[in-house]
Design a protein around this motif. Sequence first.
Motif, PDB file in Angstrom:
ATOM      1  N   ASP A   1       2.947   0.171   5.814  1.00  0.00           N
ATOM      2  CA  ASP A   1       1.840   0.060   4.865  1.00  0.00           C
ATOM      3  C   ASP A   1       2.344   0.288   3.442  1.00  0.00           C
ATOM      4  OD1 ASP A   1      -1.396   0.129   5.024  1.00  0.00           O
ATOM      5  OD2 ASP A   1      -0.654   1.248   3.274  1.00  0.00           O
ATOM      6  N   ARG A   2       1.749  -0.448   2.489  1.00  0.00           N
ATOM      7  CA  ARG A   2       2.249  -0.293   1.121  1.00  0.00           C
ATOM      8  C   ARG A   2       1.875   1.051   0.509  1.00  0.00           C
ATOM      9  NH1 ARG A   2      -0.883  -2.136  -3.172  1.00  0.00           N
ATOM     10  NH2 ARG A   2      -3.055  -2.556  -2.646  1.00  0.00           N
ATOM     11  N   ARG A   3       0.981   1.788   1.151  1.00  0.00           N
ATOM     12  CA  ARG A   3       0.642   3.132   0.657  1.00  0.00           C
ATOM     13  C   ARG A   3       1.248   4.227   1.548  1.00  0.00           C
ATOM     14  NH1 ARG A   3      -4.138   0.196  -0.164  1.00  0.00           N
ATOM     15  NH2 ARG A   3      -4.708  -0.046  -2.345  1.00  0.00           N
TER      16      ARG A   3
ATOM     17  N   MET B   1      -5.397  -1.596 -12.364  1.00  0.00           N
ATOM     18  CA  MET B   1      -5.104  -1.978 -10.981  1.00  0.00           C
ATOM     19  C   MET B   1      -4.049  -3.088 -10.926  1.00  0.00           C
ATOM     20  SD  MET B   1      -8.625  -2.193  -8.841  1.00  0.00           S
ATOM     21  CE  MET B   1      -9.930  -1.846  -9.998  1.00  0.00           C
ATOM     22  N   CYS B   2      -3.125  -2.983  -9.968  1.00  0.00           N
ATOM     23  CA  CYS B   2      -2.170  -4.065  -9.749  1.00  0.00           C
ATOM     24  C   CYS B   2      -2.902  -5.208  -9.030  1.00  0.00           C
ATOM     25  CB  CYS B   2      -0.982  -3.577  -8.929  1.00  0.00           C
ATOM     26  SG  CYS B   2      -1.408  -3.209  -7.212  1.00  0.00           S
ATOM     27  N   GLY B   3      -2.232  -6.349  -8.881  1.00  0.00           N
ATOM     28  CA  GLY B   3      -2.873  -7.515  -8.272  1.00  0.00           C
ATOM     29  C   GLY B   3      -3.383  -7.241  -6.863  1.00  0.00           C
ATOM     30  N   LEU B   4      -2.577  -6.545  -6.069  1.00  0.00           N
ATOM     31  CA  LEU B   4      -2.967  -6.288  -4.679  1.00  0.00           C
ATOM     32  C   LEU B   4      -4.187  -5.364  -4.615  1.00  0.00           C
ATOM     33  CD1 LEU B   4       0.550  -5.781  -3.023  1.00  0.00           C
ATOM     34  CD2 LEU B   4      -1.026  -7.716  -2.697  1.00  0.00           C
ATOM     35  N   CYS B   5      -4.192  -4.310  -5.432  1.00  0.00           N
ATOM     36  CA  CYS B   5      -5.326  -3.390  -5.430  1.00  0.00           C
ATOM     37  C   CYS B   5      -6.577  -4.102  -5.940  1.00  0.00           C
ATOM     38  CB  CYS B   5      -5.034  -2.159  -6.289  1.00  0.00           C
ATOM     39  SG  CYS B   5      -3.867  -1.019  -5.511  1.00  0.00           S
ATOM     40  N   ALA B   6      -6.406  -4.917  -6.990  1.00  0.00           N
ATOM     41  CA  ALA B   6      -7.554  -5.619  -7.559  1.00  0.00           C
ATOM     42  C   ALA B   6      -8.161  -6.572  -6.534  1.00  0.00           C
ATOM     43  CB  ALA B   6      -7.135  -6.379  -8.820  1.00  0.00           C
TER      44      ALA B   6
ATOM     45  N   VAL C   1      -9.433   3.358  -6.319  1.00  0.00           N
ATOM     46  CA  VAL C   1      -8.401   2.645  -5.562  1.00  0.00           C
ATOM     47  C   VAL C   1      -7.108   2.552  -6.388  1.00  0.00           C
ATOM     48  CG1 VAL C   1      -9.082   0.325  -6.313  1.00  0.00           C
ATOM     49  CG2 VAL C   1      -7.929   0.624  -4.134  1.00  0.00           C
ATOM     50  N   CYS C   2      -5.985   2.733  -5.717  1.00  0.00           N
ATOM     51  CA  CYS C   2      -4.696   2.682  -6.399  1.00  0.00           C
ATOM     52  C   CYS C   2      -3.594   2.629  -5.355  1.00  0.00           C
ATOM     53  CB  CYS C   2      -4.498   3.907  -7.294  1.00  0.00           C
ATOM     54  SG  CYS C   2      -4.608   5.468  -6.404  1.00  0.00           S
ATOM     55  N   CYS C   3      -2.376   2.451  -5.815  1.00  0.00           N
ATOM     56  CA  CYS C   3      -1.240   2.407  -4.897  1.00  0.00           C
ATOM     57  C   CYS C   3      -0.010   2.891  -5.657  1.00  0.00           C
ATOM     58  CB  CYS C   3      -1.059   0.984  -4.358  1.00  0.00           C
ATOM     59  SG  CYS C   3      -0.354  -0.145  -5.569  1.00  0.00           S
ATOM     60  N   PRO C   4       1.134   2.994  -4.980  1.00  0.00           N
ATOM     61  CA  PRO C   4       2.327   3.511  -5.680  1.00  0.00           C
ATOM     62  C   PRO C   4       2.693   2.677  -6.904  1.00  0.00           C
ATOM     63  CG  PRO C   4       2.710   3.409  -3.313  1.00  0.00           C
ATOM     64  CD  PRO C   4       1.408   2.733  -3.562  1.00  0.00           C
ATOM     65  N   ALA C   5       2.310   1.384  -6.907  1.00  0.00           N
ATOM     66  CA  ALA C   5       2.708   0.521  -8.015  1.00  0.00           C
ATOM     67  C   ALA C   5       1.829   0.721  -9.240  1.00  0.00           C
ATOM     68  CB  ALA C   5       2.664  -0.939  -7.575  1.00  0.00           C
ATOM     69  N   CYS C   6       0.593   1.165  -9.045  1.00  0.00           N
ATOM     70  CA  CYS C   6      -0.318   1.193 -10.188  1.00  0.00           C
ATOM     71  C   CYS C   6      -1.044   2.526 -10.385  1.00  0.00           C
ATOM     72  CB  CYS C   6      -1.351   0.064 -10.065  1.00  0.00           C
ATOM     73  SG  CYS C   6      -2.518   0.261  -8.695  1.00  0.00           S
ATOM     74  N   GLY C   7      -0.894   3.449  -9.465  1.00  0.00           N
ATOM     75  CA  GLY C   7      -1.727   4.654  -9.527  1.00  0.00           C
ATOM     76  C   GLY C   7      -1.015   5.888 -10.050  1.00  0.00           C
TER      77      GLY C   7
HETATM   78 ZN   LIG Z   1      -2.030  -1.002  -6.842  1.00  0.00          ZN
END
Ligand SMILES: [Zn+2]
Length: 809
Positions: A146-148, A183-188, A204-210
């Motif tokens: 998982d990306r998170r 938000m990055c593209g995937l989160c958006a 909502v967020c992930c390692p790339a944008c949060g």
């Molecule tokens: Zn993200």
Amino acid sequence: MRFWLRWKPTCPARPSSKFIPNGPVVTVIRTALRVEGIVQGVGFRPFVYSLATGLGLGGLVGNDVDGVFAEVEGPPAAVGEFLRRLAAEAPPLASIERITTRAMAPAGAASFEIVPSGPDGRRRTLVAADTATCADCLRELADPADRRFRYPFINCTNCGPRFTIVRDVPYDRPFTTMSGFAMCGLCAAEYRDPGDRRYHAQPVCCPACGPRLTLLDAAGQPCPATPAAISLTAGPLDPAGQRDRAGPLEAAAGLLRDGRIVAVKGLGGYHLAADAADQDAVAALRARKHREDKPFAVLAAGLDAARALCEVSDAAAALLTSRARPIVLLPRLPGAAVAAAAAPGNRDLGVMLPYTPLHHLLIEAVGRPIVLTSGNVSDEPIAYRDADALDRLAGIADAFLTHDRAIHIRTDDSVTRVFRGRPLPVRRSRGYVPEPVAVPVGFPRPLLACGAELKNTFCLARDRHAFVSHHIGDLENAETLRSFTEGIEHFRRLFDVDPRVVAYDLHPEYLSTKYALDTGDVDLIGVQHHHAHIAACLADNGWDGGRVIGVAFDGTGYGTDGTIWGGEFLVADYAGFERAGHLAPVPMPGGQAAIRQPWRMAAAYLDAAGLDADRLDIARRNSARWPAVVSMARKGVSAPLTSSAGRLFDAVAALLGVRDTINYEGQAAIELEQLASPAEQAAYPASLEPGGPFRVRAADLVCAVAGDLAAGVPRDVIAARFHNGVAGVVEAASLRLRESHALTTVALSGGVFQNMLLLNQVVTRLETRGFGVLTHSRVPCNDGGISLGQAVVAAASDRPGSGAQPADS
Ligand SMILES: [Zn+2]
Ligand SMILES: [Zn+2]
Ligand SMILES: [Zn+2]
């Protein structure tokens, strides 16, 4: 207004028939519905969307200022099924208060759509409380694919921060402390997809944008993650740098395992963490915090880990794993691997389970339970702003595990007990606030109740909702007072309450009272402290009956006669009360000093009982000041009279040598309860003197304690006989009031009823006598519940034609 217009009746509703080529003629109906409650920011629209599309219904769903509106169109059976499942299968964080439906003319809708939110108008919708990480997010957190994977800020529509990150309403990302994270593209894409669990999940967020974790040293300088720490991290190295980000966490866990103290930024503030089994580490934490005896809470990885420390009943397990994740006070197991310094002199231990992904990762990395106590010195409020935390916790923490998602509002952990399978709240805060307490009778005008002085909460109320605030604390320093005033402003904005009525305690020196009296152009209503306690208990139980017997036992509260009350038998409803009986007043030699030094209350009680104290240990221990204190009590100089039950417990605790001075509020009474042998059934008698109000000769109990002490009866037996004696007093007083007032329901409130031994004895005796008994389960019986009580009392006297006076005079 566009969507409001859509809501208005269109034309008389009548089913229409739809012609389907080569098929039967199907009758179609269209139903408009409105859902009120906590239905925004909890995944309600996607839920409606998938429910409707799954049933082949057309129509629409959207948010507006009153909640969620929808229109569904299709065969009557499918619409009926939709309505049935709407309430039954609502998302976990939703709390539906009301669904209203109305028939409409079919519009020939073939598809179902989520329509844009209506324009901002009055902010009537409700903000959800912060919620523990959900099972789906935990699965992703542990999934290397998982990306998170191992991302400490994973959340979704069903879990994560809410109240603590909301700056303003409507609840939308720009109005939260996530606004700075694009938000990055995937989160958006997830955020925009109605079929996704993260549809419109504002944090909502992930390692790339949060947000990102950082480990700072004691001086607040970044610690380079050690190579050893990084090597501990499982999982693939990816461009988002997940592995790097796990570095600070592993390094912090390593410090904890090495016996160091780490400040950890949580949802509502900073915690201080230490290895719970490490006596040196926990003792160091206690010394650095200047906290002598007050127990620390322990974070356990899960239910099994909690069961290794404490007795966990089914009800306790349900509370521990609830989405509010409070600290639950549980009976500690003998030999539990917890340092003695964690909860000295206490048979109970406060345990909680992880409620953020960061907690889950940290406790897993440490591999054993950790102390997790509020990040403050002594009794100051918990630190929640980064710079302030670095400043105030310097000298306590060896390192800071922090991050760049701001906490907007300080919110302490909630604390609860379990009583007869139900929660008995001690502190209602993170995880519960700001969800409103629904009350049986509404508020005629918007209202603010300012609460008490200690364990302060305030309450803003309108319509049927009472928004009881998070725990503010003791209003005795500038920082807490600022939390109080800023908190009121925040709640006013959040819930669009412009108070026309302000309720306050009668104590002229309470800072909350002074604040109330300073508010201009409102109607002010003073509410007697113990009336507020009983009204809080009634509101807590949704009581809409008439008068009850109210037993309010606490430390101190300002009486209508200017003396200090606290052992009160009231005949009360929301609108008013009569003081029907009370403990016979005794002097408090030295006023506040008598609260900090329970031996002074023992001196006053022994003197009131006419006992010669010379042969007693307590008089010998305090011989230097004993004669002066007794003389103070006799002359009534600096010795205000009190009927307080809390002071009676203090006196007996001191007499039994439990403690002569205290280090935190209620300590002597808490330790007296711990001392008492639950097996002992005998009870000391106390007489009720006739009169209106009748007086309870509590000095009789003190006499009996002193007598048994002199006779060499074991102290644990004496402590139990005293508890049982107080329960007997409540029973006798209730029987007398049933006789005189024909009342059969007793409401129990006030901080003394946090004593489980007493509460259990009282409830058992009253139920055996056929009384209905009301206890707290939604707001605390201590002064944390006062603001709710003030609110419902003020509302009762604010009702047109009520003619009620909140306080007798
Ligand atoms: Zn993200
Ligand atoms: Zn989740
Ligand atoms: Zn009180």
